[in-house]
Design a protein around this motif. Structure first.
Motif, PDB file in Angstrom:
ATOM      1  N   GLY A  17       0.849  -1.178   0.000  1.00 44.10           N
ATOM      2  CA  GLY A  17       0.000   0.000   0.000  1.00 44.10           C
ATOM      3  C   GLY A  17       0.891   1.236   0.000  1.00 44.10           C
ATOM      4  O   GLY A  17       1.790   1.354   0.835  1.00 44.10           O
ATOM      5  N   LEU A  18       0.699   2.112  -0.954  1.00 41.45           N
ATOM      6  CA  LEU A  18       1.570   3.278  -1.118  1.00 41.45           C
ATOM      7  C   LEU A  18       0.950   4.526  -0.498  1.00 41.45           C
ATOM      8  O   LEU A  18      -0.275   4.610  -0.325  1.00 41.45           O
ATOM      9  CB  LEU A  18       1.845   3.515  -2.601  1.00 41.45           C
ATOM     10  CG  LEU A  18       2.550   2.356  -3.331  1.00 41.45           C
ATOM     11  CD1 LEU A  18       2.569   2.616  -4.828  1.00 41.45           C
ATOM     12  CD2 LEU A  18       3.959   2.164  -2.801  1.00 41.45           C
ATOM     13  N   THR A  19       1.809   5.490  -0.187  1.00 43.78           N
ATOM     14  CA  THR A  19       1.326   6.751   0.377  1.00 43.78           C
ATOM     15  C   THR A  19       0.557   7.561  -0.658  1.00 43.78           C
ATOM     16  O   THR A  19      -0.266   8.399  -0.318  1.00 43.78           O
ATOM     17  CB  THR A  19       2.502   7.583   0.904  1.00 43.78           C
ATOM     18  OG1 THR A  19       3.464   7.767  -0.163  1.00 43.78           O
ATOM     19  CG2 THR A  19       3.180   6.874   2.069  1.00 43.78           C
ATOM     20  N   SER A  20       0.847   7.303  -1.946  1.00 41.77           N
ATOM     21  CA  SER A  20       0.174   8.017  -3.028  1.00 41.77           C
ATOM     22  C   SER A  20      -0.008   7.076  -4.209  1.00 41.77           C
ATOM     23  O   SER A  20       0.906   6.334  -4.574  1.00 41.77           O
ATOM     24  CB  SER A  20       0.998   9.234  -3.464  1.00 41.77           C
ATOM     25  OG  SER A  20       0.492   9.780  -4.661  1.00 41.77           O
ATOM     26  N   ARG A  21      -1.192   7.064  -4.794  1.00 46.87           N
ATOM     27  CA  ARG A  21      -1.442   6.219  -5.960  1.00 46.87           C
ATOM     28  C   ARG A  21      -0.554   6.609  -7.141  1.00 46.87           C
ATOM     29  O   ARG A  21      -0.239   5.784  -7.987  1.00 46.87           O
ATOM     30  CB  ARG A  21      -2.912   6.312  -6.376  1.00 46.87           C
ATOM     31  CG  ARG A  21      -3.835   5.498  -5.495  1.00 46.87           C
ATOM     32  CD  ARG A  21      -5.240   5.488  -6.053  1.00 46.87           C
ATOM     33  NE  ARG A  21      -6.098   4.580  -5.311  1.00 46.87           N
ATOM     34  CZ  ARG A  21      -6.233   3.293  -5.569  1.00 46.87           C
ATOM     35  NH1 ARG A  21      -5.537   2.749  -6.537  1.00 46.87           N
ATOM     36  NH2 ARG A  21      -7.051   2.548  -4.853  1.00 46.87           N
ATOM     37  N   ALA A  22      -0.158   7.872  -7.173  1.00 52.31           N
ATOM     38  CA  ALA A  22       0.690   8.342  -8.273  1.00 52.31           C
ATOM     39  C   ALA A  22       2.055   7.660  -8.253  1.00 52.31           C
ATOM     40  O   ALA A  22       2.746   7.622  -9.273  1.00 52.31           O
ATOM     41  CB  ALA A  22       0.847   9.854  -8.181  1.00 52.31           C
ATOM     42  N   ALA A  23       2.426   7.103  -7.102  1.00 50.91           N
ATOM     43  CA  ALA A  23       3.736   6.466  -6.983  1.00 50.91           C
ATOM     44  C   ALA A  23       3.730   5.026  -7.483  1.00 50.91           C
ATOM     45  O   ALA A  23       4.789   4.390  -7.554  1.00 50.91           O
ATOM     46  CB  ALA A  23       4.198   6.502  -5.531  1.00 50.91           C
ATOM     47  N   ALA A  24       2.565   4.498  -7.842  1.00 52.40           N
ATOM     48  CA  ALA A  24       2.455   3.075  -8.201  1.00 52.40           C
ATOM     49  C   ALA A  24       3.308   2.712  -9.411  1.00 52.40           C
ATOM     50  O   ALA A  24       4.034   1.709  -9.401  1.00 52.40           O
ATOM     51  CB  ALA A  24       0.990   2.720  -8.449  1.00 52.40           C
ATOM     52  N   LEU A  25       3.232   3.512 -10.454  1.00 49.19           N
ATOM     53  CA  LEU A  25       3.977   3.191 -11.677  1.00 49.19           C
ATOM     54  C   LEU A  25       5.485   3.298 -11.450  1.00 49.19           C
ATOM     55  O   LEU A  25       6.259   2.486 -11.974  1.00 49.19           O
ATOM     56  CB  LEU A  25       3.533   4.108 -12.815  1.00 49.19           C
ATOM     57  CG  LEU A  25       2.097   3.910 -13.309  1.00 49.19           C
ATOM     58  CD1 LEU A  25       1.770   4.896 -14.417  1.00 49.19           C
ATOM     59  CD2 LEU A  25       1.890   2.478 -13.813  1.00 49.19           C
ATOM     60  N   ARG A  26       5.906   4.303 -10.669  1.00 46.78           N
ATOM     61  CA  ARG A  26       7.332   4.436 -10.375  1.00 46.78           C
ATOM     62  C   ARG A  26       7.822   3.253  -9.537  1.00 46.78           C
ATOM     63  O   ARG A  26       8.887   2.694  -9.803  1.00 46.78           O
ATOM     64  CB  ARG A  26       7.585   5.748  -9.636  1.00 46.78           C
ATOM     65  CG  ARG A  26       9.075   5.998  -9.333  1.00 46.78           C
ATOM     66  CD  ARG A  26       9.326   7.350  -8.694  1.00 46.78           C
ATOM     67  NE  ARG A  26       8.692   7.471  -7.390  1.00 46.78           N
ATOM     68  CZ  ARG A  26       7.633   8.225  -7.131  1.00 46.78           C
ATOM     69  NH1 ARG A  26       7.054   8.925  -8.100  1.00 46.78           N
ATOM     70  NH2 ARG A  26       7.117   8.294  -5.906  1.00 46.78           N
ATOM     71  N   TYR A  27       7.033   2.855  -8.559  1.00 44.11           N
ATOM     72  CA  TYR A  27       7.382   1.721  -7.713  1.00 44.11           C
ATOM     73  C   TYR A  27       7.438   0.442  -8.556  1.00 44.11           C
ATOM     74  O   TYR A  27       8.354  -0.372  -8.410  1.00 44.11           O
ATOM     75  CB  TYR A  27       6.341   1.580  -6.603  1.00 44.11           C
ATOM     76  CG  TYR A  27       6.702   0.608  -5.499  1.00 44.11           C
ATOM     77  CD1 TYR A  27       7.254   1.059  -4.309  1.00 44.11           C
ATOM     78  CD2 TYR A  27       6.465  -0.758  -5.635  1.00 44.11           C
ATOM     79  CE1 TYR A  27       7.572   0.186  -3.284  1.00 44.11           C
ATOM     80  CE2 TYR A  27       6.780  -1.645  -4.629  1.00 44.11           C
ATOM     81  CZ  TYR A  27       7.335  -1.169  -3.453  1.00 44.11           C
ATOM     82  OH  TYR A  27       7.651  -2.049  -2.442  1.00 44.11           O
ATOM     83  N   GLN A  28       6.466   0.284  -9.434  1.00 43.85           N
ATOM     84  CA  GLN A  28       6.429  -0.895 -10.299  1.00 43.85           C
ATOM     85  C   GLN A  28       7.660  -0.954 -11.202  1.00 43.85           C
ATOM     86  O   GLN A  28       8.263  -2.017 -11.393  1.00 43.85           O
ATOM     87  CB  GLN A  28       5.148  -0.870 -11.143  1.00 43.85           C
ATOM     88  CG  GLN A  28       4.930  -2.127 -11.984  1.00 43.85           C
ATOM     89  CD  GLN A  28       3.620  -2.057 -12.761  1.00 43.85           C
ATOM     90  OE1 GLN A  28       3.213  -0.976 -13.214  1.00 43.85           O
ATOM     91  NE2 GLN A  28       2.973  -3.188 -12.931  1.00 43.85           N
ATOM     92  N   ARG A  29       8.045   0.179 -11.746  1.00 48.34           N
ATOM     93  CA  ARG A  29       9.235   0.227 -12.606  1.00 48.34           C
ATOM     94  C   ARG A  29      10.490  -0.136 -11.817  1.00 48.34           C
ATOM     95  O   ARG A  29      11.344  -0.888 -12.300  1.00 48.34           O
ATOM     96  CB  ARG A  29       9.376   1.617 -13.216  1.00 48.34           C
ATOM     97  CG  ARG A  29      10.549   1.718 -14.211  1.00 48.34           C
ATOM     98  CD  ARG A  29      10.757   3.141 -14.706  1.00 48.34           C
ATOM     99  NE  ARG A  29      11.211   4.019 -13.635  1.00 48.34           N
ATOM    100  CZ  ARG A  29      10.486   5.017 -13.144  1.00 48.34           C
ATOM    101  NH1 ARG A  29       9.281   5.270 -13.610  1.00 48.34           N
ATOM    102  NH2 ARG A  29      10.966   5.780 -12.165  1.00 48.34           N
ATOM    103  N   ASP A  30      10.588   0.352 -10.605  1.00 47.19           N
ATOM    104  CA  ASP A  30      11.759   0.052  -9.783  1.00 47.19           C
ATOM    105  C   ASP A  30      11.848  -1.438  -9.452  1.00 47.19           C
ATOM    106  O   ASP A  30      12.933  -2.011  -9.403  1.00 47.19           O
ATOM    107  CB  ASP A  30      11.727   0.869  -8.492  1.00 47.19           C
ATOM    108  CG  ASP A  30      11.922   2.355  -8.750  1.00 47.19           C
ATOM    109  OD1 ASP A  30      12.369   2.703  -9.864  1.00 47.19           O
ATOM    110  OD2 ASP A  30      11.625   3.166  -7.848  1.00 47.19           O
ATOM    111  N   VAL A  31      10.696  -2.050  -9.222  1.00 48.02           N
ATOM    112  CA  VAL A  31      10.681  -3.495  -8.942  1.00 48.02           C
ATOM    113  C   VAL A  31      11.102  -4.275 -10.182  1.00 48.02           C
ATOM    114  O   VAL A  31      11.920  -5.215 -10.099  1.00 48.02           O
ATOM    115  CB  VAL A  31       9.273  -3.945  -8.480  1.00 48.02           C
ATOM    116  CG1 VAL A  31       9.188  -5.473  -8.423  1.00 48.02           C
ATOM    117  CG2 VAL A  31       8.933  -3.350  -7.119  1.00 48.02           C
ATOM    118  N   MET A  32      10.578  -3.902 -11.327  1.00 42.53           N
ATOM    119  CA  MET A  32      10.867  -4.634 -12.566  1.00 42.53           C
ATOM    120  C   MET A  32      12.338  -4.493 -12.979  1.00 42.53           C
ATOM    121  O   MET A  32      12.878  -5.363 -13.665  1.00 42.53           O
ATOM    122  CB  MET A  32       9.961  -4.136 -13.687  1.00 42.53           C
ATOM    123  CG  MET A  32       8.468  -4.335 -13.413  1.00 42.53           C
ATOM    124  SD  MET A  32       7.951  -6.052 -13.278  1.00 42.53           S
ATOM    125  CE  MET A  32       7.954  -6.520 -15.000  1.00 42.53           C
TER     126      MET A  32
END
Length: 423
Positions: A249-264
């Motif tokens: 669960g992220l502090t901001s939904r806008a961070a989801a794509l950045r977080y996903q990219r970092d994981v990938m």
């Protein structure tokens, strides 16, 4: 002439043939109730499917494909291709843009039900439906090492209650010859029904998963396992080496794509992150073929019911030629005969569809608790709406079209017979 004259006359004519009319109405009602019933269950299943998990921004696991990750982490189906190391989990869990995480560890079972190793955050942050929290029907979350929380179905089907002891098995088969019988767990909590895979899960702590596997290697118990008694491991400070996946669960939904990219793009090990809503939509496309087939079959059943109505009216025409002649002698025009037959078809279809809709809603109102408890399908919308009016209009409109066939034939007979029946 009163606008309802033909409907009134048609109703009286049908009452005169009440048995055949009732059977026709009943057949249409059954067809419509089947169609609407399938549609309601289909929509309920889709809604329950979409609401299996909510409030989670990302699911992270070993790289294997988004659907596979969704299946084993949320639906408890299939197996992971690999695990996530504890170091990698902590690296992504400790980021400043992360509000919470729920680690998951799979691999064991109890009488065919999956065992989920997790943390206390699971009972706080795991949500389903419209962001509904997990609640306890009885008891509390686990606090000590050998305590477990059962899903509603596990407790109900196996007859467990608070204070009972259970033994976990290695692997996920319904029958296992590799049991952790030296370290039983005590049931301290039973979750309320959710209609999701949570109901079919046995929940223990991550440390407990580590504890029961001390002295095991390659899925088998080694002689060293005898050293790790229950009392000894309770005194140990345990920490997982790896987990299966984790929810984020992220502090901001806008961070989801950045977080996903970092994981990938993580270099230490191949990981992937999926957005639950996107993965659920992809999965529904795969299984959606069955729902389309069911809807098509139900629609054909409705059409068959209308054909039955058409057949009943057509077969009665020869028997009703005297009736038509009497109407002609009373001053009825041929077009009035046509309108009468059309009115009968519309009335039969309308009454049948209305009865079918009533049967569906009465059945759903009575059976919704059973459907939710046994199938995990939440049936919503127990009040007729616009869709039901569209079905009613469509069935009545189809009857109007089909009714033109016997109506035209009666019109021709009326012209041919005049005021005298010609057999």
């Amino acid at each position: 002439m009163n606008r309802f004259f033909f409907l009134t006359l048609a109703a009286k004519s049908l009452l005169n043939r009440r048995l055949s009319a009732a059977l026709t109405v009943l057949s249409i009602a059954l067809a419509v109730s089947l169609f609407l019933g399938v549609e309601k269950i289909r929509m309920g299943a889709k809604e329950s499917f979409d609401n299996t998990i909510s409030g989670t921004d990302l699911i992270v696991g070993a790289r294997s494909g988004s659907l596979n990750l969704l299946l084993y982490s949320v639906f408890r189906l299939g197996d992971p291709t690999n695990n996530v190391t504890w170091e990698s989990y902590r690296a992504f869990a400790d980021r400043p843009d992360v509000a919470w995480t729920v680690p998951l560890s799979l691999g064991d079972s109890h009488k065919g039900y999956r065992v989920i190793g997790t943390a206390a955050s699971y009972f706080v942050h795991y949500k389903y439906g419209r962001r509904q929290d997990l609640t306890f029907a009885e008891g509390r979350p686990f606090e000590n090492l050998f305590e477990t929380v059962l899903g509603a179905e596990v407790a109900a089907k196996l007859g467990y209650k608070i204070g009972d002891e259970i033994t976990l098995a290695h692997g996920i088969g319904s029958t296992s010859f590799a049991n952790h019988d030296d370290k039983p767990f005590r049931v301290v909590g039973i979750l309320a029904p959710t209609g999701t895979p949570v109901d079919k899960s046995v929940h223990v702590s991550l440390e407990a998963i580590e504890a029961i596997h001390l002295g095991w290697q390659s899925g088998a118990r080694t002689p060293l396992a005898k050293m790790f008694t229950k009392e000894r491991v309770e005194a140990m400070k345990l920490q997982p080496d790896q987990i299966t996946a984790f929810l984020v669960g992220l502090t901001s939904r806008a961070a989801a794509l950045r977080y996903q990219r970092d994981v990938m793009t993580y270099r230490r090990e191949p990981l992937q992150a999926v957005i639950p809503g996107v993965a659920l939509a992809q999965l529904w496309q795969v299984v959606g073929v069955a729902e389309t087939a069911l809807t098509a079959i139900a629609a054909f059943v409705v059409f068959t019911g209308l054909l039955g109505m058409l057949t009943a009216i057509l077969t009665s025409l020869n028997e009703r030629r005297r009736e038509m002649a009497i109407l002609r002698s009373a001053g009825a025009r041929p077009w009035m005969i046509f309108a009468l037959l059309m009115s009968e078809a519309v009335l039969l279809a309308f009454c049948g569809a209305l009865l079918g809709i009533a049967v569906v809603y009465l059945g759903l109102a009575a059976g919704a608790p059973f459907i939710e408890a046994q199938l995990g399908i939440f049936v919503s919308g127990l009040v007729p709406g616009l869709y039901d009016l569209l079905v009613l209009g469509a069935v009545t409109g189809a009857a109007l079209v089909l009714g033109a066939v016997p109506a035209f034939r009666a019109y021709r007979n009326s012209l041919a017979d005049g005021l005298t029946i010609r057999l």
